[in-house]
Enzyme design. Sequence first.
Site, PDB file in Angstrom:
ATOM      1  N   TRP A  30       0.829  -1.214   0.000  1.00  0.00           N
ATOM      2  CA  TRP A  30       0.000   0.000   0.000  1.00  0.00           C
ATOM      3  C   TRP A  30       0.859   1.257   0.000  1.00  0.00           C
ATOM      4  O   TRP A  30       1.814   1.368   0.760  1.00  0.00           O
ATOM      5  CB  TRP A  30      -0.879   0.003   1.253  1.00  0.00           C
ATOM      6  CG  TRP A  30      -1.572   1.309   1.502  1.00  0.00           C
ATOM      7  CD1 TRP A  30      -1.034   2.419   2.085  1.00  0.00           C
ATOM      8  CD2 TRP A  30      -2.915   1.653   1.163  1.00  0.00           C
ATOM      9  NE1 TRP A  30      -1.965   3.433   2.134  1.00  0.00           N
ATOM     10  CE2 TRP A  30      -3.133   2.984   1.572  1.00  0.00           C
ATOM     11  CE3 TRP A  30      -3.960   0.958   0.551  1.00  0.00           C
ATOM     12  CZ2 TRP A  30      -4.347   3.641   1.402  1.00  0.00           C
ATOM     13  CZ3 TRP A  30      -5.184   1.616   0.380  1.00  0.00           C
ATOM     14  CH2 TRP A  30      -5.363   2.939   0.806  1.00  0.00           C
ATOM     15  N   ASN A  32       0.026   5.662  -0.028  1.00  0.00           N
ATOM     16  CA  ASN A  32      -0.908   6.784  -0.254  1.00  0.00           C
ATOM     17  C   ASN A  32      -0.156   8.100  -0.365  1.00  0.00           C
ATOM     18  O   ASN A  32       0.676   8.227  -1.272  1.00  0.00           O
ATOM     19  CB  ASN A  32      -2.110   6.780   0.691  1.00  0.00           C
ATOM     20  CG  ASN A  32      -1.849   6.784   2.171  1.00  0.00           C
ATOM     21  OD1 ASN A  32      -1.192   5.906   2.703  1.00  0.00           O
ATOM     22  ND2 ASN A  32      -2.383   7.756   2.877  1.00  0.00           N
ATOM     23  N   ASP A  33      -0.376   9.062   0.509  1.00  0.00           N
ATOM     24  CA  ASP A  33       0.077  10.443   0.273  1.00  0.00           C
ATOM     25  C   ASP A  33       1.572  10.568  -0.034  1.00  0.00           C
ATOM     26  O   ASP A  33       2.397   9.918   0.628  1.00  0.00           O
ATOM     27  CB  ASP A  33      -0.127  11.308   1.524  1.00  0.00           C
ATOM     28  CG  ASP A  33      -1.467  11.124   2.182  1.00  0.00           C
ATOM     29  OD1 ASP A  33      -2.328  10.465   1.610  1.00  0.00           O
ATOM     30  OD2 ASP A  33      -1.637  11.645   3.299  1.00  0.00           O
ATOM     31  N   ASP A 156      -0.507  16.481   9.491  1.00  0.00           N
ATOM     32  CA  ASP A 156       0.095  16.809   8.197  1.00  0.00           C
ATOM     33  C   ASP A 156       0.775  18.184   8.192  1.00  0.00           C
ATOM     34  O   ASP A 156       0.389  19.080   7.428  1.00  0.00           O
ATOM     35  CB  ASP A 156      -0.955  16.711   7.066  1.00  0.00           C
ATOM     36  CG  ASP A 156      -1.771  15.437   7.132  1.00  0.00           C
ATOM     37  OD1 ASP A 156      -1.235  14.430   7.648  1.00  0.00           O
ATOM     38  OD2 ASP A 156      -2.939  15.443   6.704  1.00  0.00           O
ATOM     39  N   GLU A 211      -7.099  18.214   5.526  1.00  0.00           N
ATOM     40  CA  GLU A 211      -5.844  17.481   5.692  1.00  0.00           C
ATOM     41  C   GLU A 211      -4.813  18.077   4.730  1.00  0.00           C
ATOM     42  O   GLU A 211      -5.155  18.781   3.786  1.00  0.00           O
ATOM     43  CB  GLU A 211      -5.998  16.012   5.311  1.00  0.00           C
ATOM     44  CG  GLU A 211      -7.227  15.349   5.856  1.00  0.00           C
ATOM     45  CD  GLU A 211      -7.318  13.883   5.474  1.00  0.00           C
ATOM     46  OE1 GLU A 211      -7.161  13.058   6.368  1.00  0.00           O
ATOM     47  OE2 GLU A 211      -7.565  13.566   4.302  1.00  0.00           O
TER      48      GLU A 211
HETATM   49  N1  DQQ Z   1      -3.404  10.242   5.014  1.00  0.00           N
HETATM   50  C1  DQQ Z   1      -2.473  10.235   6.098  1.00  0.00           C
HETATM   51  C2  DQQ Z   1      -2.817  11.372   6.951  1.00  0.00           C
HETATM   52  C3  DQQ Z   1      -3.537  12.274   6.011  1.00  0.00           C
HETATM   53  C4  DQQ Z   1      -4.306  11.323   5.144  1.00  0.00           C
HETATM   54  C5  DQQ Z   1      -2.489   8.921   6.791  1.00  0.00           C
HETATM   55  C6  DQQ Z   1      -4.703  11.854   3.819  1.00  0.00           C
HETATM   56  O1  DQQ Z   1      -1.703  11.969   7.537  1.00  0.00           O
HETATM   57  O2  DQQ Z   1      -4.296  13.180   6.698  1.00  0.00           O
HETATM   58  O3  DQQ Z   1      -2.042   7.907   5.913  1.00  0.00           O
HETATM   59  O4  DQQ Z   1      -4.808  10.851   2.852  1.00  0.00           O
END
Ligand code: DQQ
Length: 466
Positions: A30, A32-33, A156, A211
């Site tokens: 996985w 993500n950000d 964040d 976020e």
């Molecule tokens: N994903 C992170 C957070 C953020 C969110 C956690 C946004 O820090 O706020 O994986 O996708």
Amino acid sequence: MSGKVQQAESDINRQDLSRPQYHFLPARNWMNDPNGVIQWKGRYHLFYQYNPFGAYHDHMHWGHAVSDDLVHWQELALAIAPDANTVDEGGIFSGCMVNNDGIPTAFYTGVNPGATIQQQCIATSDDTLMVWQKHPQNPVVAAPPASAGQTGDFRDPFVWRDGDSWYMAVGSRIEGVGGAVFLYTSHNLTDWEYLHPLLVGDLARHGVMWECPNFFPLGDKWVLVISSHIGYSVGNVLYFVGEYRNQRFYPEYEAVLDAGFYYAPLTMLDDQQRRIMWGWIRETRSHEDQMTAGWSGVQAIPRVLTLDAQNRLQMNPVPELKSLRSRRLQLPAAGEAMPLPGLALDIEASFQINTDEPCGITIQWASADEKVVIHYDPILQTINLQSDTKRSEESPPVIGRLHRLEGDETLDLRILVDGSVIEIIANGRTSFTQRVYPQKIEAPALRIQNPQSMQSLDVWKMQSIW
Ligand code: DQQ
């Protein structure tokens, strides 16, 4: 990993029609950000939310990849991991990186089961950006201001230097009011003083929670980008453009940055003074399908940001991407389909809208229902994506986004197709990122809808970066 194992893995990946070939994603699991993006000693470093244990969102670490050209990436060892019985035992959430007089300094949100659960932390590294030490003073910001009325959403950190001072924007919300970004200042990066909200949103328009804030000068203005939870779910990326004086932000223009599946963007200034934006392209297929594939999440092609004369954000994929264009395809004769060499394409199309008839292109990869139609509706002034191919419960078969053309402005589409990823940017300002998961490929072809209105069409086969 041995050369043979790597080769075998890449052969398997090539058979996965949904897996992108020129967008960055880790070998497995996985992601993500984007986090901590920075150009360090000439090289571009991309960190990202990563779960080393599987293709699901949990156990957040910072993964790490490096590139010399913003196009080819090498995945490196994990950068920052949670530590048991500390402020970040529940995960290393998103954040940024700054150059503190030669010391790479990462800011992230430590997640823990304490009263505040999300707290801002620091880690520093040597020049390799590979060996990270957490700061003994963590957390450096322990809780949101009392005026937030809640302690659950506070994350964040985005940090920048202005003169002799450092500033930090943190995503959060004010109970009963809506999304908010809180502004802090510091002289040494470890002791932070709360100033005031940088911006507070309107609950109905801008969502309950903000976020991943980014705040930066662009042209003569300042821009705030936030990722919002609209209607209590992960939603849209919004931006505000305005003036910034005496630590106060005065927005003058606001818009949706992307209303598709592009989320949590993070920006940086590179050595050429370009403001470059990364973004996570979410999956829309089921949790089970993600687990079966063994991977989840893709980074969008980095985009260069500028403002147009009306202070709208202009987003253009970095010009370096053009180095992957291998073969320019022959335009078909009128009414004919253009055979495609696969699903890694860079498309530039321009249309002059003179009638009410929709125009656009269809990309068909197999039988009649294995296709997407990307078309512009001149009456509704929307860009639409229609697909019968397997998408998800989350995605209806037709989705649209408002895109107003002005005067005799042509419709200029840039479309990056890469396996299941479709990045659509119209006239540089309307971004509409989509996922469509191809089930099979048989004689793929491109067709033009309403060829009379087409002014130009260029389609390139893209090389794989792996
Ligand atoms: N994903 C992170 C957070 C953020 C969110 C956690 C946004 O820090 O706020 O994986 O996708």
